[in-house]
Enzyme design. Sequence first.
Site, PDB file in Angstrom:
ATOM      1  N   SER A  14       0.823  -1.217   0.000  1.00  0.00           N
ATOM      2  CA  SER A  14       0.000   0.000   0.000  1.00  0.00           C
ATOM      3  C   SER A  14       0.852   1.258   0.000  1.00  0.00           C
ATOM      4  CB  SER A  14      -0.867   0.064   1.266  1.00  0.00           C
ATOM      5  OG  SER A  14      -1.724  -1.021   1.322  1.00  0.00           O
ATOM      6  N   HIS A  36      -3.103   0.990  -4.995  1.00  0.00           N
ATOM      7  CA  HIS A  36      -2.526  -0.231  -5.579  1.00  0.00           C
ATOM      8  C   HIS A  36      -2.850  -0.214  -7.082  1.00  0.00           C
ATOM      9  CE1 HIS A  36      -2.239  -2.506  -1.638  1.00  0.00           C
ATOM     10  NE2 HIS A  36      -3.056  -1.533  -1.329  1.00  0.00           N
ATOM     11  N   HIS A  47      -5.257  -8.927  -2.544  1.00  0.00           N
ATOM     12  CA  HIS A  47      -5.447  -9.244  -1.125  1.00  0.00           C
ATOM     13  C   HIS A  47      -6.600 -10.226  -0.955  1.00  0.00           C
ATOM     14  CE1 HIS A  47      -3.558  -5.230  -0.990  1.00  0.00           C
ATOM     15  NE2 HIS A  47      -3.025  -5.624   0.138  1.00  0.00           N
ATOM     16  N   TYR A  90      -8.707 -10.037   1.398  1.00  0.00           N
ATOM     17  CA  TYR A  90      -9.921  -9.303   1.823  1.00  0.00           C
ATOM     18  C   TYR A  90     -10.703  -8.717   0.656  1.00  0.00           C
ATOM     19  CZ  TYR A  90      -7.075  -5.014   1.482  1.00  0.00           C
ATOM     20  OH  TYR A  90      -6.264  -4.012   1.042  1.00  0.00           O
ATOM     21  N   GLU A  91     -10.072  -8.642  -0.525  1.00  0.00           N
ATOM     22  CA  GLU A  91     -10.801  -8.141  -1.696  1.00  0.00           C
ATOM     23  C   GLU A  91     -11.765  -9.191  -2.234  1.00  0.00           C
ATOM     24  OE1 GLU A  91      -8.197  -5.629  -4.510  1.00  0.00           O
ATOM     25  OE2 GLU A  91      -6.799  -6.885  -3.408  1.00  0.00           O
ATOM     26  N   ALA A 133       2.321  -2.363   4.281  1.00  0.00           N
ATOM     27  CA  ALA A 133       1.994  -1.420   5.343  1.00  0.00           C
ATOM     28  C   ALA A 133       1.432  -2.244   6.495  1.00  0.00           C
ATOM     29  CB  ALA A 133       0.952  -0.432   4.850  1.00  0.00           C
ATOM     30  N   MET A 178      -2.419  -7.251   6.582  1.00  0.00           N
ATOM     31  CA  MET A 178      -3.406  -8.074   5.868  1.00  0.00           C
ATOM     32  C   MET A 178      -2.843  -8.703   4.590  1.00  0.00           C
ATOM     33  SD  MET A 178      -6.569  -5.415   6.146  1.00  0.00           S
ATOM     34  CE  MET A 178      -6.805  -4.405   7.616  1.00  0.00           C
ATOM     35  N   SER A 179      -1.548  -8.912   4.541  1.00  0.00           N
ATOM     36  CA  SER A 179      -0.978  -9.443   3.284  1.00  0.00           C
ATOM     37  C   SER A 179       0.270 -10.252   3.583  1.00  0.00           C
ATOM     38  CB  SER A 179      -0.627  -8.271   2.351  1.00  0.00           C
ATOM     39  OG  SER A 179       0.410  -7.494   2.915  1.00  0.00           O
ATOM     40  N   ASN A 187       0.692   2.986  11.367  1.00  0.00           N
ATOM     41  CA  ASN A 187      -0.150   3.418  12.506  1.00  0.00           C
ATOM     42  C   ASN A 187       0.222   2.579  13.716  1.00  0.00           C
ATOM     43  OD1 ASN A 187      -1.605   1.381  10.668  1.00  0.00           O
ATOM     44  ND2 ASN A 187      -2.681   1.118  12.615  1.00  0.00           N
ATOM     45  N   HIS A 227      -7.552   4.200   6.627  1.00  0.00           N
ATOM     46  CA  HIS A 227      -6.754   3.911   5.428  1.00  0.00           C
ATOM     47  C   HIS A 227      -5.964   5.137   4.965  1.00  0.00           C
ATOM     48  CE1 HIS A 227      -5.514   1.628   1.990  1.00  0.00           C
ATOM     49  NE2 HIS A 227      -6.137   2.406   1.123  1.00  0.00           N
TER      50      HIS A 227
END
Length: 316
Positions: free
Chosen positions: A38, A71, A94, A96-97, A124, A228-229, A252, A286
């Site tokens: 990201s 992306h 990803h 989650y997509e 990230a 998440m990746s 973060n 995000h």
Amino acid sequence: MADQPITTFERAQETAQFLAQRLEDPLRHPKVAIVCGSGLGGLADAVHASPRVEIDYASIPHFGRTTVEGHAGKLLFGILGEKTPVVLMVGRMHFYEGHSIDQVTFPVRVFKLLGVDIIILTNAAGGLNPEYEVGDMMILNDHIFLAGLSGMHPLRGPNDERFGLRFPPLSDAYDLDLRRSAHVAWNRITTGARRLHEGVYAFAAGPSFETRAECRFLRNLGGDVVGMSTVPEIIVARHCGIRVLAFSLVTNKCVLTPVPRGDDRLLQTSTTDELDTIIQEGRANHEEVLEAGKQAAKDMQNLVIETIKDVFEQRK
Ligand code: HPA
């Protein structure tokens, strides 16, 4: 006779052939694949202007598409450093997509068939380790893959020996020699503006950011960052014998403190606006992920380039 369903190996062969037909030497034989996370697609600017071939995911057979802002969704073949042929994934798929875990990891198998020896993944991530600051980077030296431990594993199903073993080890997944090179490279280029840690990446399937209790849980398990990746790709890379180097950018800080309680006496006289401010403290979004990526992208980019130089160009 009806067509036999083709295996993942055969699909990867078709895709590799499709790509090879569009490439000439030296780009036809990339040594390193780099997955840009990201907001970290800026690495594309560091690839030499020529020779250079860009191919959108949408036109590549069997490739998924990426839908996330920040992306782009293309493969970029080119030269990085003095002379190293590389392939960049600018934007990744990803889980989650809605992509299957096979789709998420498919490009890694294609890279293997193109002859890639090393994969460098960037991502990230949220900082679980309280010592990590936004903008710090971390070299992954291990991972926690709860989804995989509980059955959502990229190697589940029949094993194809053409890729690798049924039971691949992962205790040595994070190549020590490459990690050492990354530290050497970092010491050469650091300005002191951010720190480079080494630590454990905890995978969360997403797309929601984690609750506070989940963050404490992952921290207590030994996670230093959460994202998440990356982990599915790493497992598939190790299965087929590709060496792995992976970096997280801390975008973060995860909130580890317990939620304020509704029966806290100190909050009895607070207005609803004040309560909103208290509960929202540290809330992830995000936009901040993309913003931190933008600021640190240059350092991450230089670190990857210098590491490649260390591995392929200076030590020879
Ligand atoms: N959690 C999961 N994934 C992330 C985070 C996070 O806090 N930050 C960036 N990617």
